[in-house]
Design an enzyme around this catalytic site. Structure first.
Site, PDB file in Angstrom:
ATOM      1  N   ILE A   5     -56.150 -39.460 -43.856  1.00 19.36           N
ATOM      2  CA  ILE A   5     -56.879 -39.898 -42.660  1.00 19.36           C
ATOM      3  C   ILE A   5     -56.363 -39.190 -41.418  1.00 19.36           C
ATOM      4  O   ILE A   5     -57.142 -38.804 -40.541  1.00 19.36           O
ATOM      5  CB  ILE A   5     -56.771 -41.434 -42.504  1.00 19.36           C
ATOM      6  N   ASP A  24     -45.300 -35.780 -39.259  1.00 17.23           N
ATOM      7  CA  ASP A  24     -45.158 -36.109 -40.668  1.00 17.23           C
ATOM      8  C   ASP A  24     -43.708 -35.894 -41.060  1.00 17.23           C
ATOM      9  O   ASP A  24     -43.029 -35.023 -40.500  1.00 17.23           O
ATOM     10  CB  ASP A  24     -46.067 -35.226 -41.524  1.00 17.23           C
ATOM     11  N   ASP A  47     -40.338 -39.308 -38.717  1.00 25.50           N
ATOM     12  CA  ASP A  47     -40.019 -40.348 -39.686  1.00 25.50           C
ATOM     13  C   ASP A  47     -40.306 -41.675 -39.000  1.00 25.50           C
ATOM     14  O   ASP A  47     -39.540 -42.115 -38.134  1.00 25.50           O
ATOM     15  CB  ASP A  47     -38.545 -40.253 -40.097  1.00 25.50           C
ATOM     16  N   VAL A  48     -41.420 -42.308 -39.356  1.00 24.75           N
ATOM     17  CA  VAL A  48     -41.839 -43.515 -38.638  1.00 24.75           C
ATOM     18  C   VAL A  48     -40.894 -44.684 -38.856  1.00 24.75           C
ATOM     19  O   VAL A  48     -40.956 -45.678 -38.114  1.00 24.75           O
ATOM     20  CB  VAL A  48     -43.280 -43.929 -39.019  1.00 24.75           C
ATOM     21  N   ASN A  74     -50.683 -44.352 -38.170  1.00 28.00           N
ATOM     22  CA  ASN A  74     -51.482 -44.116 -39.363  1.00 28.00           C
ATOM     23  C   ASN A  74     -50.680 -44.151 -40.662  1.00 28.00           C
ATOM     24  O   ASN A  74     -51.245 -44.355 -41.726  1.00 28.00           O
ATOM     25  CB  ASN A  74     -52.157 -42.735 -39.209  1.00 28.00           C
ATOM     26  N   TYR A 139     -48.311 -55.109 -49.999  1.00 27.71           N
ATOM     27  CA  TYR A 139     -49.168 -54.266 -49.157  1.00 27.71           C
ATOM     28  C   TYR A 139     -50.064 -55.141 -48.285  1.00 27.71           C
ATOM     29  O   TYR A 139     -50.201 -54.900 -47.083  1.00 27.71           O
ATOM     30  CB  TYR A 139     -50.012 -53.340 -50.031  1.00 27.71           C
ATOM     31  N   LYS A 143     -50.272 -55.356 -44.108  1.00 31.67           N
ATOM     32  CA  LYS A 143     -51.488 -55.109 -43.326  1.00 31.67           C
ATOM     33  C   LYS A 143     -51.904 -56.339 -42.530  1.00 31.67           C
ATOM     34  O   LYS A 143     -52.484 -56.223 -41.441  1.00 31.67           O
ATOM     35  CB  LYS A 143     -52.611 -54.618 -44.235  1.00 31.67           C
ATOM     36  N   PRO A 169     -60.283 -50.172 -42.803  1.00 34.77           N
ATOM     37  CA  PRO A 169     -61.151 -49.634 -43.859  1.00 34.77           C
ATOM     38  C   PRO A 169     -60.895 -50.308 -45.200  1.00 34.77           C
ATOM     39  O   PRO A 169     -59.851 -50.927 -45.417  1.00 34.77           O
ATOM     40  CB  PRO A 169     -60.765 -48.151 -43.904  1.00 34.77           C
ATOM     41  N   ASP A 173     -60.778 -42.374 -49.886  1.00 32.20           N
ATOM     42  CA  ASP A 173     -60.461 -41.379 -50.900  1.00 32.20           C
ATOM     43  C   ASP A 173     -59.329 -40.464 -50.433  1.00 32.20           C
ATOM     44  O   ASP A 173     -59.557 -39.358 -49.958  1.00 32.20           O
ATOM     45  CB  ASP A 173     -61.710 -40.557 -51.233  1.00 32.20           C
TER      46      ASP A 173
END
Length: 206
Positions: A5, A24, A47-48, A74, A139, A143, A169, A173
């Protein structure tokens, strides 16, 4: 944002005239992606799960591209499997990336925006942030956290000129969902569809 994404969103923003910094943990792949996307996209290591890394990322972006207008949180991972079989390290890793990554991103982005009373934060959640799905328990928890903190901060900063969008969303994919089957009658969305939704949210007059 070297893939998925994030990679789809960067060119969608460039088409609207934005200069984009992508981050990233795989900085070499991020640089390759930036090269593919053109001169208005620059890549940085990120590195988030480390707030100092997030700060360095945003400092570099502002030094190179100017004041931060939009922050898109993201990064995410989605291990699939029975909850009782999930290792503690897998659970902690999801919380670190999916929750702390969003928190650190906003804690570093918001002061930069608040000083100018202008900015827009976009947090990528999921339909899993509003429901519960088997084999995705942790997970889903992460969220739900993203949805909750987005709603709370929208209310907290309602008079500060900062906008918050939480994108939720279904299956997209990407590598994240490569091992997940869509249910009957459900098609996986394309990353570009989510990117378009993000861009549309940024265009909405407030």
């Amino acid at each position: 944002a070297a893939r998925g994404i994030g990679k789809a969103t960067a060119p969608a923003l460039v088409r609207q005239g934005a200069r984009v910094g992508i981050g990233d943990i795989d900085v070499e792949l991020a640089r390759k992606t930036a090269d593919e996307l053109g001169e208005n996209v620059r890549a940085y290591e990120l590195d988030v799960t480390s707030r100092p890394s997030v700060k360095a990322f945003l400092d570099s972006i502002e030094a190179d591209l100017g004041p931060l207008d939009v922050m898109i949180n993201n990064a995410g991972i989605m291990p699939v499997g029975p909850f009782v079989d999930e290792t503690d390290s897998a659970a902690v890793r999801q919380l670190d990336i999916n929750v702390h990554g969003v928190i650190f991103g906003m804690k570093e982005a918001l002061p930069r925006m608040l000083s100018r009373r202008s900015g827009h934060v976009v947090n990528l959640a999921s339909v899993a942030g509003k429901g519960g799905f088997p084999h995705l328990a942790t997970y889903c928890a992460t969220k739900h956290a993203v949805v909750g903190i987005s709603e709370a901060l929208r209310a907290e900063h309602v008079d500060d000129g900062i906008e918050f969008t939480c994108v939720m969303p279904a299956l997209v994919d990407t590598e994240l969902t490569s091992g997940v089957r869509a249910g009957r009658g459900v098609e996986k969305a394309k990353p570009e569809d989510v990117a378009d939704a993000i861009v549309d949210a940024l265009r909405v007059p407030r």
